[in-house]
Design a protein around this motif. Structure first.
Motif, PDB file in Angstrom:
ATOM      1  N   LEU A 192       0.518  -1.469  -0.660  1.00 21.69           N
ATOM      2  CA  LEU A 192      -0.289  -0.092   0.160  1.00 21.69           C
ATOM      3  C   LEU A 192       0.621   1.726  -0.025  1.00 21.69           C
ATOM      4  CD1 LEU A 192      -2.962  -0.561   2.331  1.00 21.69           C
ATOM      5  CD2 LEU A 192      -3.217  -0.636   0.296  1.00 21.69           C
ATOM      6  N   GLY A 193       2.181   0.908  -0.068  1.00 27.26           N
ATOM      7  CA  GLY A 193       2.742   2.094   0.077  1.00 27.26           C
ATOM      8  C   GLY A 193       2.963   2.807   1.358  1.00 27.26           C
ATOM      9  N   LEU A 194       2.603   2.503   2.354  1.00 27.82           N
ATOM     10  CA  LEU A 194       2.203   3.221   3.753  1.00 27.82           C
ATOM     11  C   LEU A 194       3.803   2.812   4.853  1.00 27.82           C
ATOM     12  CD1 LEU A 194      -1.033   1.330   5.378  1.00 27.82           C
ATOM     13  CD2 LEU A 194      -0.546   3.335   4.700  1.00 27.82           C
ATOM     14  N   ARG A 195       4.675   2.069   4.114  1.00 29.87           N
ATOM     15  CA  ARG A 195       6.507   2.283   4.144  1.00 29.87           C
ATOM     16  C   ARG A 195       6.695   2.344   3.270  1.00 29.87           C
ATOM     17  NH1 ARG A 195       9.783   2.243   9.296  1.00 29.87           N
ATOM     18  NH2 ARG A 195      11.798   0.820   8.629  1.00 29.87           N
ATOM     19  N   GLY A 196       8.173   2.625   2.725  1.00 29.24           N
ATOM     20  CA  GLY A 196       9.094   2.564   1.626  1.00 29.24           C
ATOM     21  C   GLY A 196       8.304   3.262   0.201  1.00 29.24           C
ATOM     22  N   GLU A 197       8.720   2.813  -0.571  1.00 30.36           N
ATOM     23  CA  GLU A 197       8.662   4.054  -1.680  1.00 30.36           C
ATOM     24  C   GLU A 197       7.420   2.315  -2.939  1.00 30.36           C
ATOM     25  OE1 GLU A 197      11.761   3.092  -4.259  1.00 30.36           O
ATOM     26  OE2 GLU A 197      13.606   4.683  -3.109  1.00 30.36           O
ATOM     27  N   ALA A 198       6.487   3.458  -3.256  1.00 33.62           N
ATOM     28  CA  ALA A 198       6.032   2.484  -4.218  1.00 33.62           C
ATOM     29  C   ALA A 198       6.298   1.400  -4.594  1.00 33.62           C
ATOM     30  CB  ALA A 198       5.269   2.962  -5.169  1.00 33.62           C
ATOM     31  N   VAL A 199       5.180   0.444  -4.677  1.00 34.09           N
ATOM     32  CA  VAL A 199       5.752  -0.595  -5.267  1.00 34.09           C
ATOM     33  C   VAL A 199       5.713  -1.286  -6.771  1.00 34.09           C
ATOM     34  CG1 VAL A 199       5.198  -3.936  -5.218  1.00 34.09           C
ATOM     35  CG2 VAL A 199       5.590  -2.284  -3.122  1.00 34.09           C
ATOM     36  N   PRO A 200       5.923  -1.544  -7.673  1.00 34.09           N
ATOM     37  CA  PRO A 200       5.485  -1.883  -9.274  1.00 34.09           C
ATOM     38  C   PRO A 200       5.186  -3.084  -9.522  1.00 34.09           C
ATOM     39  CG  PRO A 200       8.127  -2.335  -9.318  1.00 34.09           C
ATOM     40  CD  PRO A 200       7.873  -1.381  -7.789  1.00 34.09           C
ATOM     41  N   PRO A 201       4.665  -2.857 -10.878  1.00 31.51           N
ATOM     42  CA  PRO A 201       3.840  -3.794 -10.836  1.00 31.51           C
ATOM     43  C   PRO A 201       4.800  -5.224 -11.739  1.00 31.51           C
ATOM     44  CG  PRO A 201       2.753  -1.764 -12.150  1.00 31.51           C
ATOM     45  CD  PRO A 201       4.433  -1.413 -10.977  1.00 31.51           C
ATOM     46  N   GLY A 202       4.739  -6.657 -11.198  1.00 33.97           N
ATOM     47  CA  GLY A 202       4.965  -7.483 -11.349  1.00 33.97           C
ATOM     48  C   GLY A 202       5.576  -8.477  -9.670  1.00 33.97           C
ATOM     49  N   ILE A 203       6.017  -9.853 -10.379  1.00 31.16           N
ATOM     50  CA  ILE A 203       5.401 -10.184  -9.357  1.00 31.16           C
ATOM     51  C   ILE A 203       6.816 -10.081  -7.933  1.00 31.16           C
ATOM     52  CG2 ILE A 203       6.543 -12.707  -8.764  1.00 31.16           C
ATOM     53  CD1 ILE A 203       4.517 -13.490 -12.014  1.00 31.16           C
ATOM     54  N   HIS A 204       6.636 -10.234  -6.704  1.00 31.69           N
ATOM     55  CA  HIS A 204       7.551 -10.073  -5.719  1.00 31.69           C
ATOM     56  C   HIS A 204       7.520 -11.015  -4.497  1.00 31.69           C
ATOM     57  CE1 HIS A 204       7.644  -5.925  -7.485  1.00 31.69           C
ATOM     58  NE2 HIS A 204       6.186  -5.908  -7.376  1.00 31.69           N
ATOM     59  N   THR A 205       8.763 -11.549  -4.271  1.00 31.63           N
ATOM     60  CA  THR A 205       8.324 -12.106  -2.630  1.00 31.63           C
ATOM     61  C   THR A 205       8.570 -11.525  -1.341  1.00 31.63           C
ATOM     62  OG1 THR A 205      10.575 -12.207  -3.120  1.00 31.63           O
ATOM     63  CG2 THR A 205       8.832 -14.680  -3.999  1.00 31.63           C
ATOM     64  N   PRO A 206       8.511 -12.226  -0.404  1.00 32.55           N
ATOM     65  CA  PRO A 206       9.192 -10.671   1.174  1.00 32.55           C
ATOM     66  C   PRO A 206       9.858 -10.252   0.771  1.00 32.55           C
ATOM     67  CG  PRO A 206       8.059 -13.193   1.372  1.00 32.55           C
ATOM     68  CD  PRO A 206       7.665 -12.910  -0.109  1.00 32.55           C
ATOM     69  N   GLU A 207      11.698 -11.195   0.910  1.00 34.56           N
ATOM     70  CA  GLU A 207      12.641 -10.424   0.817  1.00 34.56           C
ATOM     71  C   GLU A 207      13.348  -9.524  -0.378  1.00 34.56           C
ATOM     72  OE1 GLU A 207      13.022 -13.494  -1.901  1.00 34.56           O
ATOM     73  OE2 GLU A 207      11.977 -13.878  -0.213  1.00 34.56           O
ATOM     74  N   THR A 208      12.165  -9.430  -1.357  1.00 27.67           N
ATOM     75  CA  THR A 208      11.991  -8.154  -2.200  1.00 27.67           C
ATOM     76  C   THR A 208      11.284  -6.806  -2.295  1.00 27.67           C
ATOM     77  OG1 THR A 208      10.233  -8.521  -3.614  1.00 27.67           O
ATOM     78  CG2 THR A 208      12.462  -9.941  -4.071  1.00 27.67           C
TER      79      THR A 208
END
Length: 337
Positions: A296-312
């Motif tokens: 949600l961008g409540l912490r850190g930069e905006a997350v781009p579209p795509g596939i992510h895992t927790p450590e990324t």
């Protein structure tokens, strides 16, 4: 970041989803939440307890989840097994961030393919790791003490009375039916093992040794790729936890063993336990909540579209701060087994 629309939590009245919602409410009191489940009365009770939350019923067999067209959300969280992947499709068609925890390594292919086909549409966080990524993040935090990591071994004890609610027990049954083999990284090669090679002793915090085995779990590739370690293994035992042997509640126990080289290049090893006296439920909820907060961008930069895992997406040091905050502790272990 202000959120005017609600986080839709599929299975939000269950153990993992409900506890994750409670954490999000504690961290972000104004964040709107929608508790979605099959039992509207149970979902409504949860929503009332949380405050600033609503309750809805869902039908996972429908592409619209059975939700009215005028309902709008900021993210979709699948805190249960969605065998039709309609939660993912619902998020993709509306451009909403999505998080799931129940596919597991052996079932993840349909979810990965569906996410890749619309990778431009939305960020997808695949968190079907142990405790929704909490163990991976704790391991990566410990790994900061080493300059080079040669071997990672995770040894987890799951108390037989701490397998979660119906959804959690169903996940374990499906995964064990899919394969009895383990997935390890050995000398840089991801390898399936079975027979005697899959067997392992898992040592509890009080020294009790439980019979266990290597399992196929996403923690293995996540840790291997994040650290470059050529040898990674995750061993798992189901049995009586140290907490219950003391006459207390079922406890959560994960041993993290790392071998490699320290800052000066000399051989270096470290071993410690991650423990919680209330079992795996708080850690799974934390893994979900950390992922939602990040998406949600409540912490850190905006997350781009795509596939992510927790450590990324999630800072391991921050995750450890939150782990300690919810009552988890780290206990040193003897390096030599």
């Amino acid at each position: 970041m202000e959120q005017s629309t609600s986080v839709l939590i599929l299975g939000g009245s269950g153990q993992a989803g409900g506890d994750a919602a409670a954490l999000l409410r504690r961290w972000h009191p104004a964040l709107p939440l929608t508790i979605a489940g099959r039992d509207i009365d149970r979902a409504q009770r949860m929503a009332d307890e949380l405050g600033a939350a609503t309750a809805v019923t869902i039908d996972l067999r429908r592409s619209d989840l059975g939700l009215p067209a005028d309902h709008h959300y900021s993210a979709v969280v699948a805190a249960l097994w969605d065998d039709h992947l309609n939660g993912l499709h619902y998020a993709q068609h509306r451009g909403l961030p999505y998080l799931s925890i129940s596919s597991g390594l052996v079932e993840i292919a349909p979810e990965v393919v569906a996410s890749a086909q619309r990778a431009h549409a939305t960020p997808v966080l695949l968190a079907s790791h142990y405790c929704a990524g909490a163990t991976v993040l704790a391991t990566l935090d410990a790994a900061r003490a080493l300059d080079r990591i040669d071997t990672i071994r995770i040894s987890a004890v799951l108390d037989e009375l701490d397998t979660g609610g119906p959804a959690g027990r169903a996940d374990l049954e499906r995964w064990s039916t899919a394969t009895s083999a383990g997935l390890v990284r050995r000398d840089g090669v991801f390898t399936w093992i079975d027979g005697s090679a899959v067997q392992a002793d898992v040592t509890s915090t009080d020294g009790t040794v439980l019979p266990g085995q290597s399992i196929a779990i996403l923690d293995v590739p996540s840790l291997a790729h994040a650290t470059g370690a050529p040898n990674v293994r995750f061993d798992f035992a189901v049995g009586e936890s140290a907490g219950r042997r003391r006459g207390e509640a079922a406890s959560f126990e994960v041993r993290i063993d790392l071998e490699g080289a320290g800052p000066a290049g000399a051989p270096f090893s470290t071993s410690r336990y991650l423990v919680h006296p209330a079992g795996q439920r708080p850690l799974t909820a934390l893994g979900i909540a950390l992922g939602v907060e990040r998406l949600l961008g409540l912490r850190g930069e905006a997350v781009p579209p795509g596939i992510h895992t927790p450590e990324t997406l999630i800072d391991p040091a921050y995750a450890v701060e939150r782990l300690v905050e919810i009552g988890a502790v780290f206990v040193g272990a003897q390096v030599n087994r």
